[in-house]
Design a protein around this motif. Structure first.
Motif, PDB file in Angstrom:
ATOM      1  N   ILE A 300     -82.422 -16.088 -27.187  1.00 24.10           N
ATOM      2  CA  ILE A 300     -83.298 -16.089 -28.367  1.00 24.10           C
ATOM      3  C   ILE A 300     -84.458 -15.130 -28.175  1.00 24.10           C
ATOM      4  O   ILE A 300     -84.793 -14.330 -29.069  1.00 24.10           O
ATOM      5  CB  ILE A 300     -83.818 -17.514 -28.650  1.00 24.10           C
ATOM      6  N   GLN A 301     -85.089 -15.158 -27.003  1.00 18.65           N
ATOM      7  CA  GLN A 301     -86.237 -14.293 -26.746  1.00 18.65           C
ATOM      8  C   GLN A 301     -85.839 -12.817 -26.786  1.00 18.65           C
ATOM      9  O   GLN A 301     -86.584 -11.972 -27.293  1.00 18.65           O
ATOM     10  CB  GLN A 301     -86.865 -14.634 -25.392  1.00 18.65           C
ATOM     11  N   LYS A 302     -84.663 -12.505 -26.252  1.00 21.17           N
ATOM     12  CA  LYS A 302     -84.183 -11.115 -26.296  1.00 21.17           C
ATOM     13  C   LYS A 302     -84.001 -10.658 -27.736  1.00 21.17           C
ATOM     14  O   LYS A 302     -84.369  -9.534 -28.107  1.00 21.17           O
ATOM     15  CB  LYS A 302     -82.865 -11.012 -25.537  1.00 21.17           C
ATOM     16  N   SER A 303     -83.454 -11.525 -28.593  1.00 21.23           N
ATOM     17  CA  SER A 303     -83.249 -11.187 -29.999  1.00 21.23           C
ATOM     18  C   SER A 303     -84.581 -10.948 -30.709  1.00 21.23           C
ATOM     19  O   SER A 303     -84.715  -9.998 -31.490  1.00 21.23           O
ATOM     20  CB  SER A 303     -82.472 -12.303 -30.704  1.00 21.23           C
ATOM     21  N   LEU A 304     -85.564 -11.800 -30.424  1.00 23.07           N
ATOM     22  CA  LEU A 304     -86.878 -11.648 -31.062  1.00 23.07           C
ATOM     23  C   LEU A 304     -87.547 -10.347 -30.636  1.00 23.07           C
ATOM     24  O   LEU A 304     -88.156  -9.654 -31.458  1.00 23.07           O
ATOM     25  CB  LEU A 304     -87.774 -12.842 -30.717  1.00 23.07           C
ATOM     26  N   LYS A 305     -87.440  -9.994 -29.336  1.00 29.83           N
ATOM     27  CA  LYS A 305     -88.038  -8.744 -28.856  1.00 29.83           C
ATOM     28  C   LYS A 305     -87.396  -7.526 -29.515  1.00 29.83           C
ATOM     29  O   LYS A 305     -88.027  -6.483 -29.661  1.00 29.83           O
ATOM     30  CB  LYS A 305     -87.886  -8.651 -27.340  1.00 29.83           C
ATOM     31  N   GLU A 306     -86.109  -7.657 -29.897  1.00 32.69           N
ATOM     32  CA  GLU A 306     -85.406  -6.541 -30.541  1.00 32.69           C
ATOM     33  C   GLU A 306     -85.633  -6.499 -32.044  1.00 32.69           C
ATOM     34  O   GLU A 306     -85.011  -5.712 -32.759  1.00 32.69           O
ATOM     35  CB  GLU A 306     -83.910  -6.655 -30.244  1.00 32.69           C
ATOM     36  N   GLY A 307     -86.523  -7.383 -32.525  1.00 37.68           N
ATOM     37  CA  GLY A 307     -86.875  -7.367 -33.943  1.00 37.68           C
ATOM     38  C   GLY A 307     -85.961  -8.172 -34.844  1.00 37.68           C
ATOM     39  O   GLY A 307     -85.985  -8.014 -36.068  1.00 37.68           O
ATOM     40  N   ALA A 308     -85.163  -9.052 -34.265  1.00 34.23           N
ATOM     41  CA  ALA A 308     -84.235  -9.859 -35.066  1.00 34.23           C
ATOM     42  C   ALA A 308     -84.946 -11.056 -35.690  1.00 34.23           C
ATOM     43  O   ALA A 308     -85.968 -11.534 -35.182  1.00 34.23           O
ATOM     44  CB  ALA A 308     -83.088 -10.343 -34.193  1.00 34.23           C
ATOM     45  N   SER A 309     -84.377 -11.511 -36.788  1.00 34.61           N
ATOM     46  CA  SER A 309     -84.799 -12.775 -37.389  1.00 34.61           C
ATOM     47  C   SER A 309     -83.877 -13.881 -36.886  1.00 34.61           C
ATOM     48  O   SER A 309     -82.703 -13.636 -36.612  1.00 34.61           O
ATOM     49  CB  SER A 309     -84.716 -12.697 -38.914  1.00 34.61           C
ATOM     50  N   ILE A 310     -84.425 -15.095 -36.741  1.00 32.16           N
ATOM     51  CA  ILE A 310     -83.625 -16.250 -36.335  1.00 32.16           C
ATOM     52  C   ILE A 310     -83.525 -17.171 -37.537  1.00 32.16           C
ATOM     53  O   ILE A 310     -84.542 -17.661 -38.040  1.00 32.16           O
ATOM     54  CB  ILE A 310     -84.264 -17.016 -35.151  1.00 32.16           C
ATOM     55  N   LYS A 311     -82.308 -17.375 -38.016  1.00 35.25           N
ATOM     56  CA  LYS A 311     -82.119 -18.221 -39.194  1.00 35.25           C
ATOM     57  C   LYS A 311     -81.141 -19.347 -38.899  1.00 35.25           C
ATOM     58  O   LYS A 311     -80.277 -19.235 -38.015  1.00 35.25           O
ATOM     59  CB  LYS A 311     -81.631 -17.391 -40.377  1.00 35.25           C
ATOM     60  N   ALA A 312     -81.315 -20.440 -39.643  1.00 38.76           N
ATOM     61  CA  ALA A 312     -80.422 -21.597 -39.510  1.00 38.76           C
ATOM     62  C   ALA A 312     -79.743 -21.856 -40.844  1.00 38.76           C
ATOM     63  O   ALA A 312     -80.345 -21.698 -41.898  1.00 38.76           O
ATOM     64  CB  ALA A 312     -81.212 -22.823 -39.068  1.00 38.76           C
ATOM     65  N   LEU A 313     -78.481 -22.250 -40.781  1.00 34.44           N
ATOM     66  CA  LEU A 313     -77.732 -22.651 -41.973  1.00 34.44           C
ATOM     67  C   LEU A 313     -77.439 -24.143 -41.867  1.00 34.44           C
ATOM     68  O   LEU A 313     -76.801 -24.589 -40.909  1.00 34.44           O
ATOM     69  CB  LEU A 313     -76.421 -21.861 -42.079  1.00 34.44           C
TER      70      LEU A 313
END
Length: 634
Positions: A300-313
């Motif tokens: 999760i932290q790697k994704s956030l550092k790369e500018g990603a959004s975290i979404k839940a369905l």
């Protein structure tokens, strides 16, 4: 998997084969460029292929899916093997007459009804494998049959078409191809679906491959023949599996798909009580990016550092369904994860596998509270850039809805282990439209007569002739016929100094054993093999050198036979050989006295360790035998 094996008939397994075979015309289908493979690409250019409607004004679903990835396509070309036709900067030339003649011969051999007039069609393909955004194909014949040990397997159609470009790399935003292979003539043979075991389907593929090879007009070697497999179980959609290159892999793919598809039907039965229609974007997608800023999950932290959004369905009523496993490795969660990877997204987390991956129990409870979940509800977490994540969520929702109906019709890719992964939706009728740059292709009576006159004898008769001509045993004759080296074998054996049994053994066993050790057979070219046997017949190298040379080439240590000779092969004259073997004997006198002639095996091994590939084993053994006898007699 064992219970699926026992119930293949009960689950209604049907398998249809599509064989794609390159033709040995030495030219491409719509230009005169030769069929060459190279690692040098002095020309590079990029394209971005766009979605277009068919002549009926509809979009093909497979093309829509590829378009959603928004990839830049980079092409690598060599003017020795491609021209402006492959670059899509010039209209196609006339159809290659040799390729047409071969297609007609194959159709005749399969008792298929050949059309007097055929039309080249454009098949929309925007994954980048064709610079134009479509593949040219023409229907040559329909109907016919393949005789498989006395049973007839129906032929649906035979097409003549151009091969696709060779994929070099597929990164997140850029896909890269080489144009050597683009435009090489292919014959596509579609067989009617049949029921049977994977072993029986393998026998059908083997028989068809042998029929093609006996024409002596098809290409041989890695990648020259590919099997696409259409697999279905009763009540499910047809799944097309692409890229099956080995017959052993074919059996594994069929067995895996039987297990996967039957498992998905079991999943569908459990979903029957769930109101799938409630699962939608409206009110069910939540942005958790802020929530996860303090998460201990490295992913999760790697994704956030790369500018990603975290979404839940939020998925009402699906608790326990993502991780439910009717067969090992068959899960709805896994199916959903494969869907999103094609948008450049690594995968998903689902509620049935959490806490895990650094997401702790407290995090899961907070997510459930935020999403207002009941005990029967589940959720999915996905990370990605805003331009990709919406496409991915749409794909997930559609796949969940498809799950209630069992097995969706889709295209999948075979993996080296014999499993399959999602590739794209199945194409529809909107995929084809007429090629406007090529006039109708007329087949004359003379061409039909030529095809009938050149229809070859059966493959089993051909194997029998090989066995008799070269004095091979039945097994070796069959192995050399099925190998990629038949023409090379006959060329090498034209030199009477080369023993056919030894040549066949090297081509079928030695090289295969090196492959099994993980070495790359594609590095070993036919001309290198021919050169090594030429040097053997001229007594410039020993028999034992062949395996060493092939091992070094296939491992990348050297590139040519001459390089091996220059680097590793030093002549050992007779006096040096006598001295070397004499030293080994003198150092092992006690062993000879105690073991007698039985000691020769041990001493031979010592000598070969240093002399293997430099001196023939027969010569070493002859000198060693004399010296051992001298010790025994004294």
């Amino acid at each position: 998997m064992s219970n699926v094996s026992a119930d293949l008939e009960k689950i209604g397994l049907l398998v249809g084969l599509e064989i794609h075979q390159q033709l040995a015309t030495n030219k491409k289908l719509f230009c005169r460029c030769p069929q060459l493979e190279t690692d040098e690409y002095p020309i590079q250019f990029t394209r971005r292929l766009r979605l277009a409607k068919s002549e009926l004004g509809k979009y093909d679903p497979a093309a829509v899916f590829e378009s959603s990835k928004s990839k830049i396509i980079k092409y690598n070309a060599n003017p020795k093997s491609s021209c402006l036709v492959e670059y899509d900067d010039e209209p196609p030339h006339s159809l290659d007459s040799d390729a047409k003649a071969t297609a007609l011969i194959i159709a005749s051999a399969l008792h298929s009804s050949i059309f007097n007039e055929s039309y080249v069609m454009r098949k929309i393909v925007i994954d980048g494998s064709n610079t134009s955004g479509f593949q040219r194909t023409m229907l040559v014949s329909q109907g016919g049959y393949l005789d498989v040990e006395g049973q007839n397997v129906s032929v649906q159609s035979i097409c003549l078409e151009e091969d696709a470009a060779k994929l070099l790399n597929d990164a997140e935003n850029v896909r890269e191809y080489a144009l050597d292979r683009l435009g090489i003539p292919l014959v596509e043979i579609a067989l009617a679906p049949v029921s049977g075991t994977p072993a029986q389907i393998k026998k059908i593929a083997l028989t068809l491959g042998r029929l093609l090879r006996v024409t002596r007009r098809v290409a041989r070697g890695i990648g020259s023949i590919r099997q696409d497999v259409n697999v279905s179980v009763a009540g499910g959609g047809i799944v097309e599996v692409k890229g099956v290159q080995q017959l052993d892999q074919l059996e594994k793919v069929i067995m895996f798909e039987a297990k996967r598809q039957h498992g998905l039907q079991i999943v569908a039965e459990k979903l029957a009580h769930v109101d799938i229609e409630k699962i939608s974007k409206d009110g069910n997608v939540f942005d958790l990016s802020e929530f996860f800023t303090t998460s201990k999950s490295k992913i999760i932290q790697k994704s956030l550092k790369e500018g990603a959004s975290i979404k839940a369905l939020r998925t009402r009523g699906l608790a326990g369904m993502f991780g439910f496993e009717p067969y090992e490795g068959v899960r709805l969660g896994r199916e959903l994860g494969q869907q999103v990877r094609f948008f450049g997204i690594g995968g998903i987390f689902h509620s049935d596998e959490l806490p895990n991956y650094g997401i702790e129990s407290a995090d899961v409870e907070k997510i459930r509270e935020k999403l207002e979940l009941g005990k029967d509800d589940g959720f999915l977490i996905i990370a990605g850039t805003n331009e990709k994540i919406d496409f991915a969520i749409d794909a997930i929702i559609n796949r969940i809805k498809d799950a209630k109906n069992g097995v969706p019709a889709e295209t999948r890719a075979a993996t080296p282990t014999g499993e399959t992964v999602f590739l794209r939706p199945r194409p529809g009728s909107s995929r084809m439209y007429p090629e406007t740059d090529i006039p109708p292709v007329i087949t004359s009576n003379e061409e039909l007569e030529f095809a009938r006159a050149n229809t070859p004898i059966s493959w089993d008769e051909t194997i029998a002739m090989l066995q008799k001509k070269y004095e091979l045993n039945a097994q070796l004759a069959e192995q050399i016929f099925d190998s990629d080296y038949l023409d090379l074998f006959e060329s090498i054996c034209a030199d009477k100094k080369n023993n056919p049994n030894f040549v066949a053994s090297v081509l079928c066993s030695t090289i295969t054993n090196l492959e099994r050790r993980g070495l790359d057979a594609s590095l070993l070219k036919p001309e290198q093999i021919a050169e090594s046997f030429q040097m053997l017949s001229e007594q410039k190298i020993a028999k034992e050198s062949l395996e060493i040379i092939y091992e070094y080439i296939m491992s990348g240590k050297i590139k040519t036979v001459q390089e091996y000779i220059q680097k590793y092969l030093h002549d050992v004259n007779d006096s040096e050989l006598e001295e070397f073997i004499g030293k080994i004997v003198s150092e092992n006198v006690n062993a000879i006295k105690s073991q007698g002639e039985r000691a020769s095996g041990m001493l031979m091994g010592m000598a070969m360790k240093s002399l293997r590939g430099k001196v023939s084993g027969e010569k070493i053994n002859k000198i060693l035998t004399i010296k051992i006898r001298e010790i025994i007699d004294s």
